[in-house]
Design a protein around this motif. Structure first.
Motif, PDB file in Angstrom:
ATOM      1  N   ILE A   1      92.432  74.059  14.779  1.00 43.22           N
ATOM      2  CA  ILE A   1      92.226  74.883  15.977  1.00 43.22           C
ATOM      3  C   ILE A   1      93.318  74.507  16.966  1.00 43.22           C
ATOM      4  O   ILE A   1      93.463  73.331  17.305  1.00 43.22           O
ATOM      5  CB  ILE A   1      90.820  74.637  16.573  1.00 43.22           C
ATOM      6  CG1 ILE A   1      89.751  75.047  15.554  1.00 43.22           C
ATOM      7  CG2 ILE A   1      90.654  75.396  17.888  1.00 43.22           C
ATOM      8  CD1 ILE A   1      88.311  74.843  16.018  1.00 43.22           C
ATOM      9  N   VAL A   2      94.103  75.498  17.393  1.00 46.49           N
ATOM     10  CA  VAL A   2      95.174  75.208  18.362  1.00 46.49           C
ATOM     11  C   VAL A   2      94.858  75.911  19.668  1.00 46.49           C
ATOM     12  O   VAL A   2      94.366  77.047  19.674  1.00 46.49           O
ATOM     13  CB  VAL A   2      96.561  75.694  17.882  1.00 46.49           C
ATOM     14  CG1 VAL A   2      97.188  74.758  16.904  1.00 46.49           C
ATOM     15  CG2 VAL A   2      96.512  77.088  17.308  1.00 46.49           C
ATOM     16  N   THR A   3      95.148  75.232  20.767  1.00 45.58           N
ATOM     17  CA  THR A   3      95.033  75.887  22.071  1.00 45.58           C
ATOM     18  C   THR A   3      96.368  75.722  22.783  1.00 45.58           C
ATOM     19  O   THR A   3      97.124  74.785  22.489  1.00 45.58           O
ATOM     20  CB  THR A   3      93.911  75.292  22.934  1.00 45.58           C
ATOM     21  OG1 THR A   3      94.242  73.953  23.304  1.00 45.58           O
ATOM     22  CG2 THR A   3      92.572  75.299  22.215  1.00 45.58           C
ATOM     23  N   ASN A   4      96.640  76.627  23.701  1.00 48.28           N
ATOM     24  CA  ASN A   4      97.846  76.476  24.508  1.00 48.28           C
ATOM     25  C   ASN A   4      97.661  77.166  25.847  1.00 48.28           C
ATOM     26  O   ASN A   4      96.754  77.976  26.021  1.00 48.28           O
ATOM     27  CB  ASN A   4      99.078  77.038  23.773  1.00 48.28           C
ATOM     28  CG  ASN A   4      98.935  78.497  23.432  1.00 48.28           C
ATOM     29  OD1 ASN A   4      98.712  79.332  24.307  1.00 48.28           O
ATOM     30  ND2 ASN A   4      99.051  78.821  22.146  1.00 48.28           N
ATOM     31  N   ALA A   5      98.535  76.779  26.766  1.00 49.05           N
ATOM     32  CA  ALA A   5      98.651  77.499  28.033  1.00 49.05           C
ATOM     33  C   ALA A   5      99.787  78.493  27.842  1.00 49.05           C
ATOM     34  O   ALA A   5     100.817  78.139  27.262  1.00 49.05           O
ATOM     35  CB  ALA A   5      98.991  76.516  29.140  1.00 49.05           C
ATOM     36  N   ALA A   6      99.597  79.720  28.309  1.00 45.60           N
ATOM     37  CA  ALA A   6     100.624  80.742  28.064  1.00 45.60           C
ATOM     38  C   ALA A   6     100.709  81.703  29.243  1.00 45.60           C
ATOM     39  O   ALA A   6      99.758  81.867  30.007  1.00 45.60           O
ATOM     40  CB  ALA A   6     100.286  81.508  26.784  1.00 45.60           C
TER      41      ALA A   6
ATOM     42  N   GLY B   1     100.150  66.478  31.746  1.00 43.66           N
ATOM     43  CA  GLY B   1      99.048  67.304  31.243  1.00 43.66           C
ATOM     44  C   GLY B   1      98.821  67.100  29.748  1.00 43.66           C
ATOM     45  O   GLY B   1      97.964  67.746  29.155  1.00 43.66           O
ATOM     46  N   HIS B   2      99.598  66.194  29.117  1.00 44.31           N
ATOM     47  CA  HIS B   2      99.425  65.869  27.687  1.00 44.31           C
ATOM     48  C   HIS B   2      99.252  64.354  27.591  1.00 44.31           C
ATOM     49  O   HIS B   2     100.242  63.599  27.640  1.00 44.31           O
ATOM     50  CB  HIS B   2     100.645  66.331  26.871  1.00 44.31           C
ATOM     51  CG  HIS B   2     100.751  67.821  26.762  1.00 44.31           C
ATOM     52  ND1 HIS B   2     100.318  68.517  25.656  1.00 44.31           N
ATOM     53  CD2 HIS B   2     101.200  68.742  27.635  1.00 44.31           C
ATOM     54  CE1 HIS B   2     100.529  69.818  25.847  1.00 44.31           C
ATOM     55  NE2 HIS B   2     101.064  69.975  27.040  1.00 44.31           N
TER      56      HIS B   2
ATOM     57  N   CYS C   1      95.180  70.203  21.611  1.00 43.42           N
ATOM     58  CA  CYS C   1      94.888  70.669  22.968  1.00 43.42           C
ATOM     59  C   CYS C   1      96.180  71.032  23.691  1.00 43.42           C
ATOM     60  O   CYS C   1      97.121  70.238  23.726  1.00 43.42           O
ATOM     61  CB  CYS C   1      94.173  69.588  23.767  1.00 43.42           C
ATOM     62  SG  CYS C   1      92.606  69.106  23.028  1.00 43.42           S
ATOM     63  N   GLY C   2      96.177  72.203  24.326  1.00 41.79           N
ATOM     64  CA  GLY C   2      97.338  72.654  25.084  1.00 41.79           C
ATOM     65  C   GLY C   2      97.416  71.992  26.449  1.00 41.79           C
ATOM     66  O   GLY C   2      96.556  71.173  26.812  1.00 41.79           O
TER      67      GLY C   2
ATOM     68  N   CYS D   1      91.012  65.164  17.518  1.00 39.67           N
ATOM     69  CA  CYS D   1      91.522  65.973  18.613  1.00 39.67           C
ATOM     70  C   CYS D   1      92.807  65.363  19.166  1.00 39.67           C
ATOM     71  O   CYS D   1      92.839  64.180  19.499  1.00 39.67           O
ATOM     72  CB  CYS D   1      90.424  65.988  19.677  1.00 39.67           C
ATOM     73  SG  CYS D   1      90.662  67.176  20.936  1.00 39.67           S
ATOM     74  N   MET D   2      93.860  66.165  19.240  1.00 40.11           N
ATOM     75  CA  MET D   2      95.115  65.681  19.857  1.00 40.11           C
ATOM     76  C   MET D   2      95.070  65.979  21.343  1.00 40.11           C
ATOM     77  O   MET D   2      95.098  67.152  21.740  1.00 40.11           O
ATOM     78  CB  MET D   2      96.325  66.407  19.256  1.00 40.11           C
ATOM     79  CG  MET D   2      96.773  65.865  17.931  1.00 40.11           C
ATOM     80  SD  MET D   2      98.198  66.814  17.312  1.00 40.11           S
ATOM     81  CE  MET D   2      99.525  66.165  18.321  1.00 40.11           C
ATOM     82  N   GLN D   3      95.005  64.939  22.150  1.00 43.14           N
ATOM     83  CA  GLN D   3      95.105  65.112  23.604  1.00 43.14           C
ATOM     84  C   GLN D   3      96.586  65.031  23.940  1.00 43.14           C
ATOM     85  O   GLN D   3      97.095  63.979  24.307  1.00 43.14           O
ATOM     86  CB  GLN D   3      94.363  63.987  24.324  1.00 43.14           C
ATOM     87  CG  GLN D   3      92.914  64.289  24.597  1.00 43.14           C
ATOM     88  CD  GLN D   3      92.277  63.221  25.458  1.00 43.14           C
ATOM     89  OE1 GLN D   3      92.609  62.050  25.358  1.00 43.14           O
ATOM     90  NE2 GLN D   3      91.349  63.625  26.288  1.00 43.14           N
TER      91      GLN D   3
END
Ligand code: R1P
Ligand code: GUN
Length: 291
Positions: free
Chosen positions: A114-119, A65-66, A33-34, A82-84
């Protein structure tokens, strides 16, 4: 340059064995999780959750936020981990530490990452709140010799010279588009190139202009190392960037980027992202092994 923490196969295995002894879940899918996107883990049922500080060998999250928790659970019967909270190079972690969880996931039996990020948006047509399905990436630190695979190759994970073309799974990208259509959110969805920079500073105007000329659509400070280590060890990869800000490309009158705004936009779109990722996992072809 060698990764300053050489991590042996036994180190990854020790952490994986500890996790396998603590949970009955045997995940086939891992989600990273981003920034501000960790709420996704809350949708997992029958959870087993571990603070990073309690997991032997795990690095620690230091960024707001992590949350710093590893959550195992089920999404409509599909077992996930899931990595928080992820690890970034700018926190002072070596890239072996940044990507440590990915190899542990491989040893747990994970097949899809599955990777997410803020960009930040570099593409002119992108708006705050858009979701970009990652088609490809530019790994700036990697091009400059900062790569988690530098050092002796561990053949048990993958080859010395892994290819990086076609790393982002096309079928999963198509599935994501279809799900966005059925959710009625296609107008927010983009497809493009993510660029990792080292951070922790946001881009200067001249850097933003350079990235634009290079064909970058969105820029962030993560994801590429995790994706390349996952791909090296044969995982299927899918990535999403949430566009949290427009990168300033002009010297006239734009508000500078800040992390608080990044987190606020992540919060605004987190429900949509959760639904999209749940939809992908539910419709993905996965064979669960129960412990
Ligand atoms: O990539 P994630 O972890 O989503 O976070 C992004 O947001 C933070 C900056 O606001 C940086 O850490 C950048 O990489
Ligand atoms: N480098 C970088 N990372 C980000 N993460 C979220 N927004 C941004 C941005 O504008 N630039």
């Amino acid at each position: 340059m060698h990764c300053k923490d050489q991590i042996s196969h036994k180190d990854y295995q020790r952490t994986a064995d500890w996790l396998l002894s603590q949970t009955q879940h045997r995940p086939k899918v891992a989600i990273i999780c981003g920034s501000g996107l960790g709420m996704l883990a809350d949708t997992l049922q029958c959870q087993d959750s571990f603070k990073y500080s309690d997991i032997p060998g795990f690095p620690q999250s230091t960024v707001q936020g992590h949350a710093g928790k590893l959550v195992f659970g089920e999404l409509e019967g599909k077992i996930c981990v899931c990595m928080q909270g992820r690890f970034h190079m700018y926190e002072g972690h070596s890239l072996c530490k940044v990507t440590f969880p990915v190899r542990v996931f491989k040893l747990l039996g994970v097949e899809t990452l599955i990777v997410t990020n803020a960009a930040g948006a570099i593409a002119e047509s992108y708006h705050c709140g858009d979701v970009m399905i990652i088609r490809d990436h530019i790994n700036f630190p990697g091009l400059a010799g900062l790569n988690p695979l530098i050092g002796p190759n561990d053949d048990k994970f993958g080859p010395r010279f892994p290819p990086m073309s076609g790393v982002y799974d096309k079928d999963l990208q198509k599935l994501a588009f279809d799900i966005c259509k059925s959710m009625g959110v296609s107008q927010f969805v983009q497809e493009g190139v993510y660029c990792m920079v080292g951070g922790p500073n946001f881009e200067s105007v001249a850097e933003a202009k350079l990235l634009y000329k290079l064909g970058v659509d969105a820029v962030g400070m993560s994801t590429a190392p995790e994706v390349l280590v996952a791909s090296h060890c044969g995982m299927r990869v899918f990535g999403l960037s949430l566009i949290t800000n427009k990168v300033v490309k002009s010297y006239e009158g734009s508000e500078p980027t800040n992390h608080e705004d990044v987190l606020a936009v992540s919060k605004m779109r987190s429900e949509m992202l959760q639904k999209l990722i749940s939809g992908i996992i539910i419709r993905m072809d996965i064979n669960n092994n129960k412990a």
